[in-house]
Design an enzyme around this catalytic site. Sequence first.
Site, PDB file in Angstrom:
ATOM      1  N   GLY A 145       0.822  -1.202   0.000  1.00 12.35           N
ATOM      2  CA  GLY A 145       0.000   0.000   0.000  1.00 12.35           C
ATOM      3  C   GLY A 145       0.851   1.244   0.000  1.00 12.35           C
ATOM      4  CG  ASP A 278      -7.848   7.355   8.891  1.00 15.11           C
ATOM      5  OD1 ASP A 278      -9.024   7.225   8.492  1.00 15.11           O
ATOM      6  OD2 ASP A 278      -6.866   7.221   8.150  1.00 15.11           O
TER       7      ASP A 278
END
Length: 500
Positions: A145, A278
Amino acid sequence: MCVCASLSGCRTCSSATRENMPGMGNSLRAAALLAFVVLSILVSLLISSVQQFGARISHFPNVTVAGDEFASLRGSLIYQLNERRKEIIPLLLPYEDVNGRDQALLDTSLDYSLWNEISHGSRKAHMDEMDCDSLVDMQAMEVLGSGYTKLVVKVNLAGGQPVALKLVNEQGIDMGKCVEDFKDTKGCRELVSYKLQKEIVLLQRLQHPNVIRLKGHCAGERGGEGGRVTVILEQGTPLQMIQLLQSPWEDRFRVCLDLVRLLHFLSQSPLGSVGLLDFQPRQFVTVSGALKLTDLDDASAEETFCHTDADCTLLFPHRNFTLPCSNRGVCEGLSEKRNIYNAYRYFFTYLLPHQAPPGLTHLVDHIMNSTGELKTDINQTLEAFEHILLLYKSGLHLDNVPPSIIRDYTVMRGMGTSGNVEYRCWPSYSQQGCVLSVHSAREAAYICNSHSQCNSFTLTGQKTWTGRLLASFKSSFSHLVPDGTSEVYVKRTKAPETSV
């Protein structure tokens, strides 16, 4: 100079470099290899136009800056570096030492040995004793990622052990914006690296079975050009919600249970109550089926100060909640409640109710209502989940299944089957047939009776994470075969009715 254009080329290139530099020590070799890996990954990203999260590819120009402007920019960058340092300092102290103490006292109480470890890689992390030397001869496998700040890479170490490395994303938005603002690539790398340094501290302070395990890190000049920071983590599998939605209820319940256990720990962690700012499924991975939080740089243990209850409002897209302002002038339980509701809207809503066992649906509905309305705290939520787990593992939720149901079947112990005629059910542990978890042969008989295609089932001796048995349901089979770990149950044929 050797430049690699692919991951495999990077290994060959770095090997050739080492042959030409026989005096290079392990740490320097690791730093050089790490630099090559980073370069090859960035080249791969550029070639494949990987621009996740809308990240734009920034080329950092060599800009000539006037003396006065340079001094001003440097001063602004130093200010930002000091601000990031102030964010990390409270995390190095015991929770009770932080409250009620001003910044000057925090500075004098700082554990500088730990700070030096994080900033300069001066000693190994305490977990698995991995540092820069551990990265010698590693093989980069794939990019897992990339985001605004970080790049995550899967690598195999020299002994074949897979780990995940987190590094600064040199082509990310954070790095590009910083270089654009301050014209200092090395200083910006240090600034952006603070997120990784903060994560190292949090991983050391927040050790839990549902937090990814920190194996070590490589930092300072030993980490390569410009003092790169590399975090070494256990390897996990990114959480795939689409795949999880197609999994058996038991596996989906496990993810939710693991999440609640994690949030319970975070509510009373060594740093105090920690909120995940988050909170998204992408922040989690699975390791051997267990859910683990892998991204902690946006975790916060800061309390929210208030004058009235109106200062303690949680805002969500479709709901708002107002919490009490305590006598201490802080919002009571704000981080805990935010975590619970995010767990409800991102996980429970999709994973928990669908195909829950009939004997547990009323308990699942209670959890959905209480978390969706924030009527319970994390202690009560965990208690509700653990109660469901107890009932599910013990089979106490099966009181509507009569014991006599097993009499409809003939059992053959120590036998398996071959020449099977399978049928499919959903969700199943096997895509080729119907394999479900059961508490006992009695529950398996109840399921078989409810399937029109089912005429037999086999208990294989294999178990799920709860200790429940895996049962394979079949339409028919051709013959029995010896199998010391299995039991075959076949429906008895009913005698045909005769007319008088």
